[in-house]
Design an enzyme around this catalytic site. Structure first.
Site, mmCIF file in Angstrom:
data_model
loop_
_atom_site.group_PDB
_atom_site.id
_atom_site.type_symbol
_atom_site.label_atom_id
_atom_site.label_comp_id
_atom_site.label_asym_id
_atom_site.label_seq_id
_atom_site.Cartn_x
_atom_site.Cartn_y
_atom_site.Cartn_z
ATOM 1 C CB CYS A 40 43.020 35.957 37.211
ATOM 2 S SG CYS A 40 43.247 37.719 37.464
ATOM 3 C CB CYS A 52 42.903 36.949 40.697
ATOM 4 S SG CYS A 52 41.757 37.615 39.485
#
Length: 133
Positions: free
Chosen positions: A59, A62
């Protein structure tokens, strides 16, 4: 080596690692990577303020949030816990994580705030500081 000795050795290594990562208050100064649902429950039960980052290695947002989480772990009274949603899918499902990053702020064992997506450091710091007071 028998199973008992291996278990004792692993526990000694974990204890030494925990001691290196704790500041004077006994709080980890780096994000704690959650190893299991039981570990998650222990962290939430044992700490007054816990900021949980449900993330995935693949991600992009993230990864953008990671330096912020490291700073908050070092500079605030909150324990920062990281949950890999791929490794701990059942834990993510139990907390209704449908997108990453998802951040949950626990105060005294209860969810006080839920945020989805990248959050700026100032916003998260304010949430943590308000929860700690």
């Amino acid at each position: 080596m028998n199973e008992t000795n291996e278990s004792d050795e692993r526990e000694a290594i974990r204890a030494a690692k925990r001691e290196r990562l704790l500041d004077e208050s006994g709080k980890p100064t780096t994000p704690v990577h959650v190893e299991s649902p039981v570990h998650f429950e222990e962290i939430v039960a044992d700490e007054e303020v816990v900021l949980v980052d449900f993330y995935a290695d693949w991600c992009g947002p993230c990864k953008m949030l990671e330096p912020t989480m490291e700073t908050l772990a070092a500079d605030t009274d909150a324990v920062v816990a990281k949950v890999d949603v791929d490794a701990l899918q059942s834990l993510a499902q139990r907390h209704n994580v449908q997108g990453v990053p998802t951040l949950l702020l626990y105060v005294d064992g209860e969810v006080a705030e839920r945020r989805v997506g990248v959050q700026d450091e100032g916003t998260l710091r304010t949430l943590v500081e308000q929860a700690a007071n």
